[in-house]
Design a protein around this motif. Structure first.
Motif, short mmCIF file in Angstrom:
data_model
loop_
_atom_site.label_atom_id
_atom_site.label_comp_id
_atom_site.label_asym_id
_atom_site.label_seq_id
_atom_site.Cartn_x
_atom_site.Cartn_y
_atom_site.Cartn_z
N ASN A 83 39.09 29.99 42.48
CA ASN A 83 39.10 30.80 41.23
C ASN A 83 40.63 30.76 40.61
O ASN A 83 41.34 31.51 41.51
CB ASN A 83 38.16 31.94 41.32
CG ASN A 83 36.83 31.68 41.81
OD1 ASN A 83 36.17 30.86 41.11
ND2 ASN A 83 36.59 32.36 42.93
N ILE A 85 43.29 32.62 38.76
CA ILE A 85 43.88 33.88 37.95
C ILE A 85 44.88 33.30 36.96
O ILE A 85 45.82 32.81 37.39
CB ILE A 85 44.59 34.91 38.96
CG1 ILE A 85 43.53 35.26 40.14
CG2 ILE A 85 44.86 35.94 38.24
CD1 ILE A 85 42.27 35.88 39.48
N VAL A 106 38.26 42.67 44.16
CA VAL A 106 38.21 42.56 42.63
C VAL A 106 39.01 43.85 42.59
O VAL A 106 38.71 44.93 43.05
CB VAL A 106 36.66 42.48 42.29
CG1 VAL A 106 36.76 42.74 40.88
CG2 VAL A 106 35.97 41.41 42.58
N GLY A 107 39.84 43.80 41.39
CA GLY A 107 40.65 44.66 40.77
C GLY A 107 41.91 45.11 41.65
O GLY A 107 42.89 45.93 41.07
N GLU A 123 45.45 42.01 37.40
CA GLU A 123 44.60 42.17 38.67
C GLU A 123 43.44 40.95 38.95
O GLU A 123 43.13 40.37 38.07
CB GLU A 123 43.59 43.40 38.19
CG GLU A 123 44.31 44.82 37.96
CD GLU A 123 43.52 45.91 37.60
OE1 GLU A 123 42.44 45.69 37.16
OE2 GLU A 123 44.29 46.89 37.62
N SER A 124 42.77 41.14 40.23
CA SER A 124 42.14 39.81 40.61
C SER A 124 40.88 40.07 40.03
O SER A 124 40.20 41.13 40.07
CB SER A 124 42.07 40.01 42.19
OG SER A 124 41.16 39.05 42.50
N ASP A 125 40.23 39.09 39.50
CA ASP A 125 38.76 39.12 39.00
C ASP A 125 37.83 38.70 40.01
O ASP A 125 36.55 38.71 39.98
CB ASP A 125 38.69 38.18 37.84
CG ASP A 125 39.48 38.67 36.54
OD1 ASP A 125 39.82 39.76 36.29
OD2 ASP A 125 39.87 37.62 35.94
N TYR A 126 38.32 38.19 41.30
CA TYR A 126 37.65 37.71 42.44
C TYR A 126 38.17 38.34 43.90
O TYR A 126 39.16 38.85 43.89
CB TYR A 126 37.92 36.08 42.57
CG TYR A 126 37.79 35.48 41.11
CD1 TYR A 126 36.59 35.20 40.49
CD2 TYR A 126 38.89 35.16 40.23
CE1 TYR A 126 36.46 34.47 39.47
CE2 TYR A 126 38.62 34.35 39.40
CZ TYR A 126 37.53 34.14 38.61
OH TYR A 126 37.31 33.55 37.58
#
Length: 151
Positions: A83, A85, A106-107, A123-126
């Motif tokens: 995924n 970013i 996440v976050g 921030e990470s969405d995954y």
């Protein structure tokens, strides 16, 4: 897929033309995808050996240090798995807070991007493991550019 090397104001750019449809070309500049509007559409049926369209390198602020195009483009090819970013806005990478192989949730803040004189935590969405980091500190990125991937 055609590849070209350009130098604009002393900065090397590796441009790869992925697809041309009408007057819109999908290109990768140093591994960063862009849609470029051509002045004249190219008819692929009439030109099976497509000539290189005039590609204008994106206008970005000069990086603090010279950009090594081949080194930056190599991780982008591996960035296909996982995924992505992506940069939510254009800016300069001021800090990369993760390393390849590191686990993130996440976050978690993975990168700091300076835009309009403000530091923006990306921030990470995954949740998962960082599989590639496409950018480095001091590099200027455009909106939508892949910064890193998480699988």
């Amino acid at each position: 897929m055609n590849k070209y090397q350009y130098k604009v104001k002393g900065v090397d750019y590796e441009v790869e033309i992925a697809e041309v449809e009408g007057n819109i070309a999908k290109v990768n500049v140093n591994g960063i995808p862009f849609e470029v509007e051509l002045q004249k559409p190219i008819n692929a049926a009439k030109h099976p050996t497509m000539t290189a369209p005039k590609v204008v390198a994106p206008k970005v602020a000069a990086p603090a240090a010279p950009v090594a195009a081949p080194a930056a483009a190599a991780p982008a090819a591996a960035a296909g798995a996982g995924n992505a970013i992506k940069a939510p806005l254009p800016g300069t990478v001021t800090e990369v807070k993760v390393q390849v192989g590191q686990q993130v949730n996440v976050g978690d803040t993975v990168l700091v991007l300076e835009a309009m004189k403000m530091a923006n935590n990306i921030e990470s969405d995954y949740a998962g493991q960082v599989t590639s980091i496409v950018v480095k500190q001091g590099e200027t990125v455009m909106e939508g550019a892949v910064l890193l991937t998480i699988a």
